[in-house]
Design a protein around this motif. Structure first.
Motif, mmCIF file in Angstrom:
data_model
loop_
_atom_site.group_PDB
_atom_site.id
_atom_site.type_symbol
_atom_site.label_atom_id
_atom_site.label_comp_id
_atom_site.label_asym_id
_atom_site.label_seq_id
_atom_site.Cartn_x
_atom_site.Cartn_y
_atom_site.Cartn_z
ATOM 1 N N ASP A 77 0.863 -1.172 0.000
ATOM 2 C CA ASP A 77 0.000 0.000 0.000
ATOM 3 C C ASP A 77 0.907 1.232 0.000
ATOM 4 O O ASP A 77 2.119 1.123 -0.155
ATOM 5 N N ASP A 78 0.329 2.394 0.158
ATOM 6 C CA ASP A 78 1.092 3.641 0.113
ATOM 7 C C ASP A 78 1.310 4.227 1.512
ATOM 8 O O ASP A 78 1.523 5.435 1.651
ATOM 9 N N SER A 79 1.266 3.389 2.520
ATOM 10 C CA SER A 79 1.504 3.880 3.875
ATOM 11 C C SER A 79 2.981 4.248 4.056
ATOM 12 O O SER A 79 3.840 3.809 3.296
ATOM 13 N N ARG A 80 3.249 5.051 5.060
ATOM 14 C CA ARG A 80 4.632 5.464 5.322
ATOM 15 C C ARG A 80 5.512 4.248 5.624
ATOM 16 O O ARG A 80 6.664 4.171 5.179
ATOM 17 N N LYS A 81 4.988 3.308 6.387
ATOM 18 C CA LYS A 81 5.762 2.112 6.731
ATOM 19 C C LYS A 81 6.121 1.306 5.496
ATOM 20 O O LYS A 81 7.261 0.834 5.350
ATOM 21 N N ALA A 82 5.169 1.145 4.588
ATOM 22 C CA ALA A 82 5.423 0.386 3.363
ATOM 23 C C ALA A 82 6.462 1.091 2.493
ATOM 24 O O ALA A 82 7.336 0.447 1.908
ATOM 25 N N ARG A 83 6.360 2.414 2.404
ATOM 26 C CA ARG A 83 7.328 3.165 1.588
ATOM 27 C C ARG A 83 8.731 3.054 2.170
ATOM 28 O O ARG A 83 9.711 2.959 1.429
ATOM 29 N N SER A 84 8.843 3.063 3.498
ATOM 30 C CA SER A 84 10.164 3.003 4.124
ATOM 31 C C SER A 84 10.787 1.613 3.996
ATOM 32 O O SER A 84 12.008 1.474 4.026
ATOM 33 N N GLN A 85 9.959 0.575 3.846
ATOM 34 C CA GLN A 85 10.469 -0.789 3.757
ATOM 35 C C GLN A 85 10.764 -1.238 2.331
ATOM 36 O O GLN A 85 11.447 -2.244 2.133
ATOM 37 N N HIS A 86 10.271 -0.486 1.343
ATOM 38 C CA HIS A 86 10.344 -0.942 -0.044
ATOM 39 C C HIS A 86 11.783 -1.168 -0.499
ATOM 40 O O HIS A 86 12.164 -2.261 -0.931
ATOM 41 N N GLY A 87 12.606 -0.132 -0.422
ATOM 42 C CA GLY A 87 13.986 -0.245 -0.885
ATOM 43 C C GLY A 87 14.796 -1.228 -0.062
ATOM 44 O O GLY A 87 15.617 -1.987 -0.599
ATOM 45 N N LEU A 88 14.568 -1.240 1.257
ATOM 46 C CA LEU A 88 15.293 -2.163 2.126
ATOM 47 C C LEU A 88 15.004 -3.610 1.758
ATOM 48 O O LEU A 88 15.932 -4.432 1.659
ATOM 49 N N CYS A 89 13.737 -3.945 1.563
ATOM 50 C CA CYS A 89 13.372 -5.327 1.267
ATOM 51 C C CYS A 89 13.915 -5.777 -0.082
ATOM 52 O O CYS A 89 14.324 -6.934 -0.245
ATOM 53 N N ARG A 90 13.949 -4.872 -1.041
ATOM 54 C CA ARG A 90 14.540 -5.226 -2.338
ATOM 55 C C ARG A 90 16.028 -5.526 -2.171
ATOM 56 O O ARG A 90 16.568 -6.478 -2.751
ATOM 57 N N THR A 91 16.732 -4.728 -1.351
ATOM 58 C CA THR A 91 18.153 -4.943 -1.104
ATOM 59 C C THR A 91 18.385 -6.273 -0.389
ATOM 60 O O THR A 91 19.325 -7.003 -0.708
ATOM 61 N N LEU A 92 17.528 -6.604 0.578
ATOM 62 C CA LEU A 92 17.665 -7.869 1.299
ATOM 63 C C LEU A 92 17.469 -9.059 0.355
ATOM 64 O O LEU A 92 18.201 -10.057 0.446
ATOM 65 N N ALA A 93 16.487 -8.955 -0.552
ATOM 66 C CA ALA A 93 16.264 -10.035 -1.514
ATOM 67 C C ALA A 93 17.465 -10.185 -2.443
ATOM 68 O O ALA A 93 17.901 -11.298 -2.755
ATOM 69 N N ASN A 94 18.019 -9.060 -2.896
ATOM 70 C CA ASN A 94 19.189 -9.107 -3.775
ATOM 71 C C ASN A 94 20.391 -9.710 -3.050
ATOM 72 O O ASN A 94 21.161 -10.485 -3.636
ATOM 73 N N ASN A 95 20.565 -9.361 -1.773
ATOM 74 C CA ASN A 95 21.677 -9.918 -0.995
ATOM 75 C C ASN A 95 21.569 -11.441 -0.880
ATOM 76 O O ASN A 95 22.586 -12.143 -0.879
ATOM 77 N N MET A 96 20.341 -11.943 -0.770
ATOM 78 C CA MET A 96 20.142 -13.388 -0.702
ATOM 79 C C MET A 96 20.560 -14.060 -2.004
ATOM 80 O O MET A 96 21.255 -15.085 -1.998
ATOM 81 N N VAL A 97 20.167 -13.481 -3.130
ATOM 82 C CA VAL A 97 20.495 -14.060 -4.437
ATOM 83 C C VAL A 97 22.007 -14.033 -4.664
ATOM 84 O O VAL A 97 22.605 -15.022 -5.100
ATOM 85 N N VAL A 98 22.635 -12.899 -4.381
ATOM 86 C CA VAL A 98 24.088 -12.791 -4.550
ATOM 87 C C VAL A 98 24.805 -13.750 -3.604
ATOM 88 O O VAL A 98 25.814 -14.368 -3.963
ATOM 89 N N GLY A 99 24.280 -13.903 -2.387
ATOM 90 C CA GLY A 99 24.921 -14.765 -1.406
ATOM 91 C C GLY A 99 24.991 -16.224 -1.829
ATOM 92 O O GLY A 99 26.024 -16.874 -1.656
ATOM 93 N N VAL A 100 23.897 -16.761 -2.386
ATOM 94 C CA VAL A 100 23.890 -18.180 -2.761
ATOM 95 C C VAL A 100 24.561 -18.416 -4.113
ATOM 96 O O VAL A 100 24.903 -19.559 -4.443
ATOM 97 N N SER A 101 24.748 -17.366 -4.911
ATOM 98 C CA SER A 101 25.377 -17.532 -6.226
ATOM 99 C C SER A 101 26.865 -17.188 -6.208
ATOM 100 O O SER A 101 27.690 -17.907 -6.789
ATOM 101 N N GLU A 102 27.231 -16.092 -5.544
ATOM 102 C CA GLU A 102 28.627 -15.656 -5.522
ATOM 103 C C GLU A 102 29.229 -15.697 -4.122
ATOM 104 O O GLU A 102 30.439 -15.894 -3.966
ATOM 105 N N GLY A 103 28.417 -15.477 -3.100
ATOM 106 C CA GLY A 103 28.909 -15.449 -1.729
ATOM 107 C C GLY A 103 29.361 -14.051 -1.331
ATOM 108 O O GLY A 103 29.571 -13.177 -2.168
ATOM 109 N N TRP A 104 29.483 -13.838 -0.022
ATOM 110 C CA TRP A 104 29.953 -12.570 0.531
ATOM 111 C C TRP A 104 31.220 -12.822 1.335
ATOM 112 O O TRP A 104 31.427 -13.906 1.866
ATOM 113 N N LYS A 105 32.060 -11.811 1.408
ATOM 114 C CA LYS A 105 33.276 -11.967 2.207
ATOM 115 C C LYS A 105 33.705 -10.632 2.805
ATOM 116 O O LYS A 105 33.405 -9.565 2.272
#
Length: 199
Positions: A77-105
């Motif tokens: 929705d367009d609530s303040r909480k949803a707007r504040s979580q949007h970019g963070l959640c996308r970054t967390l999902a991307n970190n998961m994909v990169v982690g299982v494919s390339e790994g972090w160090k």
């Protein structure tokens, strides 16, 4: 969407409707490379690679979907909480994909006379000038490797766990500002202080 913002005009608070755009980070799809399997179950995302599997439950403010080889993160929705979580959640999902494919160090460096590190089994052992060696057991899914006795590489699939373990290792002897002795990140710049000189 429209959001209400409060401004102070001539000392009096005034509420004004402000049009809010979509997060620049959140609207970018997360590309899923070959060899990575993605499973969505409600708000739970599971990403499986060759060497690791990561699972995370996302908040109600965002909705995840899979379109071809991409993970799409949208606001619920367009609530303040949803707007504040949007970019963070996308970054967390991307970190998961990169982690299982390339790994972090994270790379650490031991600076100081007699400071050295080694690995015994899975345990990281660091001699940091104390009367006893510092023994660190990496969490599950994280490995520690030592190169040349003074360079430590912490690696794993979960970026948060890798970063937290590296930070704990650094905290055992943080670099001091006079001679730079201690445990520091390889790319860390220590601001030096000038020591007191005797007259």
């Amino acid at each position: 969407c429209l959001a209400m913002a409060t401004f102070s005009v001539a000392g009096a608070p005034t509420r004004v409707a402000v049009r809010c755009g979509e997060s620049r980070i959140g609207k970018v799809p997360v590309a899923v490379p070959k060899g990575v399997d993605v499973t969505l179950s409600g708000s739970t995302l599971t990403v499986k690679g060759k060497t690791a599997t990561l699972t995370r439950e996302f908040p109600d403010g965002v909705v995840l979907s899979q379109e071809e080889d991409n993970i799409i993160v949208k606001r619920a929705d367009d609530s303040r909480k949803a707007r504040s979580q949007h970019g963070l959640c996308r970054t967390l999902a991307n970190n998961m994909v990169v982690g299982v494919s390339e790994g972090w160090k994270k790379e650490l460096e031991l600076v100081g006379v007699g400071y050295r590190a080694s690995v015994e089994g899975r345990t990281l052992v660091m001699n940091l000038g104390y009367s006893h060696p510092v023994r660190m057991e990496p969490p599950e899914g994280v490995t520690a490797a030592v190169e040349g006795n003074t360079k430590v590489t912490i690696s794993g699939a979960d970026k948060e766990v890798v970063g937290n373990f590296a930070a704990v290792c650094r905290s055992k002897r943080p670099p001091e500002p006079y001679k730079g002795k201690g445990v520091k990140y390889v790319d860390e710049v220590i601001e030096r202080k000038e020591g007191k000189s005797g007259r």
